[in-house]
Scaffold this active site. Sequence first.
Site, PDB file in Angstrom:
ATOM      1  N   LYS A  81      50.848 -59.427  62.935  1.00 36.93           N
ATOM      2  CA  LYS A  81      49.575 -58.712  63.113  1.00 36.93           C
ATOM      3  C   LYS A  81      49.749 -57.253  62.710  1.00 36.93           C
ATOM      4  O   LYS A  81      50.791 -56.658  62.999  1.00 36.93           O
ATOM      5  CB  LYS A  81      49.135 -58.832  64.579  1.00 36.93           C
ATOM      6  CG  LYS A  81      47.774 -58.247  64.903  1.00 36.93           C
ATOM      7  CD  LYS A  81      47.395 -58.562  66.348  1.00 36.93           C
ATOM      8  CE  LYS A  81      46.056 -57.975  66.751  1.00 36.93           C
ATOM      9  NZ  LYS A  81      45.683 -58.336  68.146  1.00 36.93           N
ATOM     10  N   SER A 156      41.244 -60.513  69.225  1.00 35.59           N
ATOM     11  CA  SER A 156      41.374 -59.701  68.036  1.00 35.59           C
ATOM     12  C   SER A 156      42.429 -60.191  67.040  1.00 35.59           C
ATOM     13  O   SER A 156      42.424 -59.761  65.900  1.00 35.59           O
ATOM     14  CB  SER A 156      41.742 -58.284  68.452  1.00 35.59           C
ATOM     15  OG  SER A 156      43.018 -58.267  69.087  1.00 35.59           O
ATOM     16  N   SER A 180      43.553 -61.850  73.361  1.00 30.10           N
ATOM     17  CA  SER A 180      43.546 -61.800  71.904  1.00 30.10           C
ATOM     18  C   SER A 180      44.565 -62.684  71.174  1.00 30.10           C
ATOM     19  O   SER A 180      44.539 -62.737  69.945  1.00 30.10           O
ATOM     20  CB  SER A 180      43.751 -60.363  71.441  1.00 30.10           C
ATOM     21  OG  SER A 180      42.517 -59.711  71.419  1.00 30.10           O
TER      22      SER A 180
HETATM   23  N1  GLN Z   1      38.386 -59.326  73.603  1.00 31.47           N
HETATM   24  C1  GLN Z   1      39.042 -58.405  74.472  1.00 31.47           C
HETATM   25  C2  GLN Z   1      38.652 -56.995  74.158  1.00 31.47           C
HETATM   26  O1  GLN Z   1      37.904 -56.811  73.249  1.00 31.47           O
HETATM   27  C3  GLN Z   1      40.528 -58.593  74.400  1.00 31.47           C
HETATM   28  C4  GLN Z   1      41.136 -57.941  73.219  1.00 31.47           C
HETATM   29  C5  GLN Z   1      42.629 -58.093  73.168  1.00 31.47           C
HETATM   30  O2  GLN Z   1      43.201 -58.918  73.884  1.00 31.47           O
HETATM   31  N2  GLN Z   1      43.263 -57.294  72.353  1.00 31.47           N
HETATM   32  O3  GLN Z   1      39.075 -56.081  74.798  1.00 31.47           O
END
Ligand code: GLN
Length: 489
Positions: A81, A156, A180
């Site tokens: 990532k 994400s 995420s």
């Molecule tokens: N969807 C969650 C957020 O937007 C989690 C994001 C993540 O785990 N990086 O904060």
Amino acid sequence: MSSNLLNATIGELQKLLESGKVSSVELNQQFVDHIEKHNSEVNAFIFVDKDFILEQAKASDERRSSSSLLSSLDGIPIAIKNNIAIEDQRLTCGSHILENFVSPYDATVTTRLKQQGMVLYSGLNMDEFAMGSTTESSYFGATSNPWNTERSPGGSSGGSSASVAARFVPVSLGSDTGGSIRQPGAFCGVYGLKPTYGQVSRYGLVAFASSLDQIGPLSHSVEDCAKVLDIIAGHDERDSSSYPTLDINYLQEIQNLEDYRPRIGIPKEYFAHDIDPEAAKAIDAVIDFYKTKGCEVKDITLPNTDLALSTYYIIATAEASSNLARFDGIRYTHRSGEAKNIMDTYFMSRGEGFGEEVTRRVILGTFALSSGYHDAYYSKAQKVRTLIRRDFETAFEDIDLVLTPTAPTPAFKKGENADDPLMVYLNDIFTIPVNLAGLPGLSVPCGFTQTGLPLSYQLIAPYFKEEHLLKTAKLFEDAHDYHNQHPQF
Ligand code: GLN
């Protein structure tokens, strides 16, 4: 042969390399060709550095011919990532503000993978600074779900899940602050593991919310997940939240499950939520499977679950507003060409550099931390966080694992909730409590909707009991074939 290779697990690729039927350069060339042919449909990679990939593969082949392999995974691809540092590679975090930033050093996980001789693919797409659940907030364009390109791959870590589902790579790394890794894993029909907070070093992971962030693998099989976890887990003095290395080999742990029958808890609060009917049916079938296997399955309660989302959005935004203060247009980020003085440089560089969602969160977090509001919001959220953690600790007194859906729905349509961030936030209801408590969680593929979208369930284990996640998932994997399905291009 060629499509077999792309569909192979790490274990199968290891055998191909060992047998000499294929070299690491040949193997990686096939993955690169596949990426070059199809990345425009999926946009899983923001950029692909072919020379970097093939140089590593060549070095691996040289080690093989001189019998100096670094490990049994030498020469195997893994994609990273783009918020995890790889020396001399761009580290964009999906953001305009870091568009041209090149990392001067390796993250600890990167170093560990390099020490095994694995071939790193940089540049996986993501929501900007990992804030989101759809990978649509990337400055470099949305990623599409390989199962249906009208759909989101989740987020994400949408590049991490889509790249594995599309067979661009056999395995990848993502980061998980509120779901995420697990939710994109679920949306793309691959495994996604968020280890216990402190289990994997965060050194070199660009911080979103430091008390919640963890790095973990996404893969086609439980075994591959275990192999990567074995490499990346362990103490690192450069991360102050890093836990002492455990004396455990996860690959070994999943070998013999004959007598393994975990006690599984089903939290009633999770099932009180609106769950898509097809997803709910798949979960019922999973629960039945474990019962038939002879596992004890019982109802449990996690009474503070409904407070998790609001707690998360205070803590995560507060930490993010502080972590993102360093991107100020002075040192390594985008600097506005219009700015005439120092204050303008800060304001304009950040204004131009950050997208809408990141800006929203920085403002929310700054508000939550501001004097006069700190006690009402941030301090209170910390107290509720303790209640959520205690809920799990109490539940784990007489079960080994908690089983839940990973997300209430299968992959959403791209753009579906573009004007309604709250709708997107609500989708994280099953993953967020796990980060607040710091527990390990794994998302496991368990079927498809009528229209062919992947379905998944989540397992949650006590602190540092990742072996329970892997073993319990393996029991299911051994009796099903969902993880072997792959989308057609
Ligand atoms: N969807 C969650 C957020 O937007 C989690 C994001 C993540 O785990 N990086 O904060």
